[in-house]
Design a protein around this motif. Sequence first.
Motif, short mmCIF file in Angstrom:
data_model
loop_
_atom_site.label_atom_id
_atom_site.label_comp_id
_atom_site.label_asym_id
_atom_site.label_seq_id
_atom_site.Cartn_x
_atom_site.Cartn_y
_atom_site.Cartn_z
N TYR A 49 13.91 33.57 -18.71
CA TYR A 49 14.22 34.28 -19.96
C TYR A 49 13.38 33.80 -21.13
O TYR A 49 13.28 34.45 -22.15
N ASN A 89 18.22 42.61 -17.62
CA ASN A 89 19.10 43.34 -16.71
C ASN A 89 18.90 42.94 -15.25
O ASN A 89 19.67 43.36 -14.39
N VAL A 90 17.86 42.17 -14.97
CA VAL A 90 17.60 41.75 -13.59
C VAL A 90 18.62 40.69 -13.19
O VAL A 90 18.92 39.77 -13.96
N THR A 91 19.17 40.79 -12.00
CA THR A 91 20.16 39.83 -11.53
C THR A 91 19.52 38.46 -11.29
O THR A 91 18.30 38.35 -11.13
N ALA A 92 20.39 37.43 -11.25
CA ALA A 92 19.88 36.07 -11.05
C ALA A 92 19.17 35.93 -9.71
O ALA A 92 18.12 35.28 -9.62
N SER A 93 19.71 36.53 -8.68
CA SER A 93 19.08 36.43 -7.36
C SER A 93 17.73 37.13 -7.34
O SER A 93 16.78 36.65 -6.71
N GLU A 94 17.65 38.28 -8.06
CA GLU A 94 16.37 38.99 -8.12
C GLU A 94 15.33 38.18 -8.90
O GLU A 94 14.15 38.15 -8.54
N ARG A 95 15.80 37.51 -9.99
CA ARG A 95 14.88 36.66 -10.76
C ARG A 95 14.31 35.54 -9.89
O ARG A 95 13.12 35.25 -9.93
#
Length: 302
Positions: free
Chosen positions: A128, A135-141
């Motif tokens: 960040y 809006n991206v999920t933590a797993s996607e990040r």
Amino acid sequence: GKEVIIANAIIAILTIGGQQLFSFFTFSCPCHVGQNLIYGLAFLGVPALILLIVGYALNNQTWRLVTGKRSHFEKVTTSDQLLKCKLICFVLCSITGRALVAPVTWLAVTLINGSYYVCAVSEYVPMYYYGANPNVTASERRRILATFPCSQLVPPEMTRTRDEVILLLRYQSQVAGWLLIAVVVITVFLSYCLASCFSPLSFLHFRYWSSYVHNEQELFDEATEQHSRLYAMQHVRKFFGFVPGSENVKEIRIPSLREWQAISGLAFLKQVDEEHYDYSLLHDWALKERANGRYLKTDEDP
């Protein structure tokens, strides 16, 4: 002494060269969540651990420490025990210092290079900070961050973010590498200072003692080589009837089948009595058997 410094420098140079070749031919970050950390730490830690073990194994002092035993018939006083503990601690520190040269060099060079560290921790960077899509999920990040060491897998819109993250991680890795070098240099310097302060010898006396120990070891090695050769020569002469390299050999001994069998096979160090050992099967045969049997004159037809 100078020999120790030169040896350590050679070890460090070989380690640096080996690290560069190792990285070039084998390192390829998987760029996958959960695998990057294991892969990066394995390349950082496992070679360093292997180099540490090899450093211990190649030091003769290690085996002197391991095999050194006090006689069962010798009375041990408290002062002797204290002196022995101090000596063991000193030798262990000396061995460890020599053994750490290669693994510390490996860690410092790999950290300054940065590739292993970037691979290992890329998925844990707080993304960040770089204005990423909230809006991206933590797993996607984490999945996206895990691909950063592999530029071809990064989406085009993330290229700038990827470059900034890689720069940050390389900065952290290189700072850690230089800090490791600084800590090691300071520690070595302070260790030499403390050793000199607590040494009972003056500077020139210490140099003389170092020279004496070095010369004694060289002469002992030469005497060991000559003594063992002369001792082995006695047993070879008894078995074959002549000494290798002899001129004008008049006769040779023809060993029997039973004698060939007696000296063949696996040889183990065997204790003969409380003070002596048999070093080999030929040694054992030469001490037990008489050199009878068939002899052949060299100027006769067989």
